[in-house]
Design an enzyme around this catalytic site. Structure first.
Site, PDB file in Angstrom:
ATOM      1  N   HIS A 115      52.926  49.052  91.837  1.00 56.10           N
ATOM      2  CA  HIS A 115      54.205  49.563  91.715  1.00 56.10           C
ATOM      3  C   HIS A 115      54.463  50.987  91.463  1.00 56.10           C
ATOM      4  CE1 HIS A 115      55.825  45.409  91.044  1.00 56.10           C
ATOM      5  NE2 HIS A 115      55.107  45.177  90.104  1.00 56.10           N
ATOM      6  N   HIS A 166      55.164  40.196  92.666  1.00 58.25           N
ATOM      7  CA  HIS A 166      56.042  40.985  92.582  1.00 58.25           C
ATOM      8  C   HIS A 166      55.713  42.046  93.911  1.00 58.25           C
ATOM      9  CE1 HIS A 166      55.847  39.837  88.311  1.00 58.25           C
ATOM     10  NE2 HIS A 166      56.879  39.933  88.621  1.00 58.25           N
TER      11      HIS A 166
END
Length: 343
Positions: A160, A198
């Site tokens: 991320h 994710h």
């Protein structure tokens, strides 16, 4: 397969995460790695070594200098400002606000460099992030020297993190470091395959304008899942990177029969791209009982996924990412590795 792992990951252990409107023990915690290490030993994958010092020149080549300076000094600035608790972002530069001027105040500076508020920082976060990056770099060097594969047991995770923002428990993008290192070592084309539940927004952001690194991500649909604001199927790259980005968003309840179809499609794209080296962002939070995800993969599915990845036959580095069903994270992660080796 050799595993690279640093005990310094323990230096990052925030005591609180903002989730569902309350503070809870972070889902991303040191004990996750204990289960992975235990499973590695149990399955005979005992070649586990500590990395050396991180290659700061390579990290500086990937990340914005002001961002790295922030990570290094955030804790001392936070404490000097009289803040009693851990570092948690409380304000962000939203639409139509200034985004080119970092605040001087540390409270504002934290929000400037954060992309979400769930990720706290502590006095040991910087050291832990560097040790995680060092594990990824050591794994890449091992494969670049001739090994067929290596496992970077990274914590904190990395996918991320962008070149200038942290969040989603990530501070330095380990998979991106590995991909960039393969390029600098002579590979003309490299692929990053992100199988974490994710979306790997940070990895996508770093390589979105580059045509030498292909990025593919299998993840929960952004309408329903963090990080929400990237990961749509129509994000295909830009400029020199047009066509070198492939997203496979899937809805709540997705089971393996659908998921492996996306995996096979991504692997076909990687094969067609002509990748000479492969980086796997190895998250296991597509597991059916993960507390912050909504796919329905079971543990044997991760074994099969590893086999499918292994059939590409590419020099491969696995970088540990998410997976928060803690008692199963070791089984699921090692299943991917064993499937890969079996292939």
């Amino acid at each position: 397969m050799k595993t690279f792992f640093s005990e310094d990951h323990r230096r990052h252990f925030p005591q609180a995460e903002l989730s569902g409107g309350e503070f809870v023990t972070p889902f991303e915690r040191p004990s996750r790695l204990e289960y992975v290490l235990s499973r590695l030993h149990e399955r005979g994958l005992r070649d586990i070594v500590a990395p050396g010092a991180p290659d700061m020149e390579a990290i500086r080549a990937l990340c914005a200098p002001d961002y790295l300076a922030f990570l290094e000094t955030a804790w001392s600035e936070w404490k000097a400002a009289g803040m009693a608790g851990e570092i948690i972002a409380a304000s962000f530069p939203a639409r139509r606000m200034q985004t080119a001027r970092p605040p001087r105040n540390i409270d504002g500076k934290v929000g400037y460099y954060a992309l979400a508020a769930e990720t706290a920082m502590t006095g040991g976060t910087w050291a832990a992030a560097l040790s995680s990056a060092a594990s990824a770099q050591a794994a890449q060097a091992h494969v670049a020297a001739g090994a067929k594969s290596a496992f970077a047991l990274c914590r904190p995770p990395g996918h991320h993190a962008t070149a200038d923002m942290y969040g989603g428990y990530c501070f330095i993008n380990n998979a991106a470091l590995v991909a960039d290192a393969f390029r600098r070592d002579g590979a003309q084309r490299v692929a990053v395959l992100d199988i974490d539940f994710h979306h790997g927004n940070g990895t996508q952001d770093i390589f979105y304008g580059r045509g030498d690194v292909f990025f593919a991500s299998l993840h929960g649909a952004p309408e329903d899942a963090f990080p929400y604001f990237l990961g749509y199927a129509d994000e295909t790259g830009q400029g020199a990177g047009e066509g070198a980005n492939a997203n496979y968003p899937m809805p709540p309840g997705t089971a393996y029969d659908v998921w492996f179809g996306a995996l096979d499609a991504a692997l076909a794209r990687i094969r067609d791209f002509g990748a000479e080296a492969l980086v796997i962002s190895l998250g296991t939070d597509a597991y059916k009982d993960d507390p912050i995800s909504f796919f329905k993969l079971d543990s044997p599915d991760f074994l099969d996924a590893g086999v499918r990845i292994g059939k590409l036959g590419l020099p491969t580095v696995f970088c540990m990412e998410g997976g928060y069903a803690i008692e199963q994270v070791g089984i699921n992660a090692v299943n991917v590795l064993e499937g890969f080796l079996d292939a």
